[in-house]
Design a protein around this motif. Structure first.
Motif, mmCIF file in Angstrom:
data_model
loop_
_atom_site.group_PDB
_atom_site.id
_atom_site.type_symbol
_atom_site.label_atom_id
_atom_site.label_comp_id
_atom_site.label_asym_id
_atom_site.label_seq_id
_atom_site.Cartn_x
_atom_site.Cartn_y
_atom_site.Cartn_z
ATOM 1 N N ASN A 221 -46.230 20.730 23.799
ATOM 2 C CA ASN A 221 -45.077 21.619 23.683
ATOM 3 C C ASN A 221 -45.120 22.430 22.390
ATOM 4 O OD1 ASN A 221 -43.659 20.645 26.098
ATOM 5 N ND2 ASN A 221 -43.449 18.740 24.938
ATOM 6 N N VAL A 222 -44.604 23.645 22.465
ATOM 7 C CA VAL A 222 -44.497 24.522 21.297
ATOM 8 C C VAL A 222 -43.027 24.878 21.124
ATOM 9 C CG1 VAL A 222 -45.273 26.659 20.209
ATOM 10 C CG2 VAL A 222 -46.754 25.488 21.857
ATOM 11 N N SER A 223 -42.548 24.793 19.896
ATOM 12 C CA SER A 223 -41.137 25.105 19.654
ATOM 13 C C SER A 223 -40.973 25.818 18.326
ATOM 14 C CB SER A 223 -40.292 23.824 19.665
ATOM 15 O OG SER A 223 -40.693 22.943 18.624
ATOM 16 N N VAL A 224 -39.838 26.467 18.163
ATOM 17 C CA VAL A 224 -39.481 27.168 16.931
ATOM 18 C C VAL A 224 -38.224 26.532 16.364
ATOM 19 C CG1 VAL A 224 -38.707 29.355 15.933
ATOM 20 C CG2 VAL A 224 -40.496 29.346 17.684
ATOM 21 N N THR A 225 -38.246 26.178 15.095
ATOM 22 C CA THR A 225 -37.064 25.636 14.445
ATOM 23 C C THR A 225 -36.737 26.466 13.220
ATOM 24 O OG1 THR A 225 -38.382 24.097 13.125
ATOM 25 C CG2 THR A 225 -37.506 23.283 15.218
ATOM 26 N N GLU A 226 -35.477 26.500 12.857
ATOM 27 C CA GLU A 226 -35.051 27.202 11.662
ATOM 28 C C GLU A 226 -34.863 26.206 10.532
ATOM 29 O OE1 GLU A 226 -31.478 29.456 11.964
ATOM 30 O OE2 GLU A 226 -31.798 30.480 10.037
ATOM 31 N N GLY A 227 -35.586 26.410 9.439
ATOM 32 C CA GLY A 227 -35.465 25.558 8.270
ATOM 33 C C GLY A 227 -34.893 26.326 7.100
ATOM 34 N N GLU A 228 -34.889 25.714 5.941
ATOM 35 C CA GLU A 228 -34.315 26.347 4.765
ATOM 36 C C GLU A 228 -35.127 27.571 4.322
ATOM 37 O OE1 GLU A 228 -33.866 23.477 1.737
ATOM 38 O OE2 GLU A 228 -32.413 22.258 2.844
ATOM 39 N N GLY A 229 -36.439 27.544 4.536
ATOM 40 C CA GLY A 229 -37.283 28.647 4.083
ATOM 41 C C GLY A 229 -37.533 29.715 5.122
ATOM 42 N N GLY A 230 -37.013 29.524 6.337
ATOM 43 C CA GLY A 230 -37.247 30.486 7.401
ATOM 44 C C GLY A 230 -37.483 29.783 8.724
ATOM 45 N N PHE A 231 -38.280 30.391 9.584
ATOM 46 C CA PHE A 231 -38.536 29.838 10.906
ATOM 47 C C PHE A 231 -39.918 29.191 10.955
ATOM 48 C CE2 PHE A 231 -35.306 33.048 11.425
ATOM 49 C CZ PHE A 231 -34.410 32.454 12.307
ATOM 50 N N GLU B 271 -48.130 32.833 21.351
ATOM 51 C CA GLU B 271 -49.592 32.840 21.322
ATOM 52 C C GLU B 271 -50.139 31.453 21.595
ATOM 53 O OE1 GLU B 271 -51.314 36.366 18.553
ATOM 54 O OE2 GLU B 271 -50.632 34.589 17.479
ATOM 55 N N TRP B 272 -49.544 30.450 20.961
ATOM 56 C CA TRP B 272 -50.026 29.073 21.143
ATOM 57 C C TRP B 272 -49.626 28.505 22.492
ATOM 58 C CZ3 TRP B 272 -53.432 26.754 17.996
ATOM 59 C CH2 TRP B 272 -53.646 27.347 16.747
ATOM 60 N N ASP B 273 -48.439 28.839 22.944
ATOM 61 C CA ASP B 273 -47.955 28.286 24.209
ATOM 62 C C ASP B 273 -48.650 28.902 25.413
ATOM 63 O OD1 ASP B 273 -45.921 26.442 25.368
ATOM 64 O OD2 ASP B 273 -45.230 28.277 26.350
ATOM 65 N N SER B 274 -49.217 30.093 25.238
ATOM 66 C CA SER B 274 -49.857 30.778 26.362
ATOM 67 C C SER B 274 -51.174 30.142 26.778
ATOM 68 C CB SER B 274 -50.100 32.251 26.014
ATOM 69 O OG SER B 274 -51.022 32.360 24.945
ATOM 70 N N GLN B 275 -51.730 29.284 25.934
ATOM 71 C CA GLN B 275 -52.985 28.623 26.272
ATOM 72 C C GLN B 275 -52.751 27.548 27.332
ATOM 73 O OE1 GLN B 275 -55.936 29.984 24.786
ATOM 74 N NE2 GLN B 275 -54.170 31.333 24.568
ATOM 75 N N GLN B 276 -53.741 27.356 28.176
ATOM 76 C CA GLN B 276 -53.626 26.387 29.255
ATOM 77 C C GLN B 276 -54.292 25.070 28.853
ATOM 78 O OE1 GLN B 276 -51.652 27.151 31.824
ATOM 79 N NE2 GLN B 276 -51.306 29.109 30.775
ATOM 80 N N ASP B 277 -55.123 24.498 29.722
ATOM 81 C CA ASP B 277 -55.769 23.224 29.416
ATOM 82 C C ASP B 277 -56.744 23.339 28.250
ATOM 83 O OD1 ASP B 277 -54.378 22.041 31.461
ATOM 84 O OD2 ASP B 277 -55.957 22.380 32.941
#
Length: 309
Positions: free
Chosen positions: A52-62, A93-99
């Motif tokens: 899985n690929v995810s985006v989180t918001e932290g103190e310094g940015g995303f 970009e990372w999530d678009s990759q398959q196996d």
């Protein structure tokens, strides 16, 4: 500070406490080859080492997470970008990759031919990720003025300003296709650019250079990394300005940068496996660089609501 997570696969947002640890952009299972081999290795297929690929918001940015482990730069810095839109582009970009991670089939890929001419930090497969890594690590230790002049120096050998004297058909083609773009840039920035058939290249007025350098200075360091990348692809500051200002599409900018090659192909024929690949590869690089510039130039953060599950 609250953290929000955008799951690209799950489609929803929710609060996430990320575990410690991280993955570098090139990390995967198994032993690693020597540094010099990694820097100049040909494109290869690697098994996708994350689910899985995810985006989180932290103190310094995303931040970007691969299986809840934070992505890091080649210099082990936390991979943090200032724009949520840019973070989503990198994650995509990372999530678009398959196996397997197939660098040679990706639309946002750095190809083999470019690797030896880039710093080691740029020898990664993903252009958005790569430009972010360069902005964060700054491997060549350049400041803003150096980035600006690195892009501005292309004015002296700008593709659309350097003309041929013969054959007449190519002279006319260059005049018909390139003059309107130069005319637009001159009106847009209130400068004089012109063109030349001299082997020494065009003579760019000092005032023109000052105006365009001042314009570049209005961009932040991140966007300048993208601008220099696009200029180096098109070999033209004029075409890059037209693309960034949305006067030209990616396809138009690329075709204008390859005008002489297109002329030769029309005369002598096309080698599909070579010329077509080069065209598509250049379009992908240019599009990725232009997108990076726009995502880094956003002045307003993307606002969103947290969805309660």
């Amino acid at each position: 500070m609250w953290r929000s997570c955008l799951r690209l696969r799950g489609g929803g947002r929710h609060l996430l406490n990320s575990p410690r640890g991280g993955l570098t952009a090139s990390e995967g299972p198994g032993p690693k080859p020597p540094a010099h081999a990694r820097a100049y290795a040909p494109p290869a297929e690697r098994k996708r080492f994350y689910q899985n690929v995810s985006v989180t918001e932290g103190e310094g940015g995303f931040e970007i997470n691969l299986d809840h482990r934070k992505l890091r730069t080649p210099q082990a810095k936390l991979f943090t970008v200032p724009s949520e839109a840019l973070a989503v582009a990198v994650a995509t970009e990372w999530d678009s990759q398959q196996d397997t991670i197939k660098t040679y089939t990706m639309h946002l890929v750095i190809g083999r031919s470019l690797r030896p001419r880039l710093p080691r930090a740029l020898s990664l497969p993903l252009i958005q990720t790569t430009l972010c890594n360069t902005s964060l690590d700054n491997p060549t230790q350049r400041d803003k003025d150096q980035l600006i002049w690195a892009a501005a120096k292309f004015l002296d050998t700008d593709t659309v300003c350097c003309r041929v004297e013969e054959p007449e058909t190519l002279v006319e083609l260059q005049r018909n296709e390139w003059d309107p773009v130069i005319g637009w840039a001159e009106r847009r920035y209130g400068v004089k650019i012109g063109s030349s058939t001299s082997i020494m290249g065009p003579s760019i007025p000092a005032q023109t250079r000052e105006v365009l350098v001042s314009h570049l200075a209005s961009y932040n360091m991140w966007a300048l990394q993208g601008i220099e990348f696009v200029v180096s692809q098109l070999k033209s500051m004029v075409l890059t300005l037209g693309l960034i200002d949305l006067h030209l599409t990616v396809e138009q900018a690329v075709l204008l940068s390859r005008l002489e090659e297109a002329f030769q192909i029309q005369k002598w024929g096309n080698v599909e496996w070579a010329h077509d690949y080069e065209l598509q590869d250049l379009q992908a690089r240019t599009a990725a660089g232009a997108l990076f510039v726009h995502l880094c130039s956003e002045s307003l953060a993307v606002k969103h609501k947290l969805l309660q599950g």
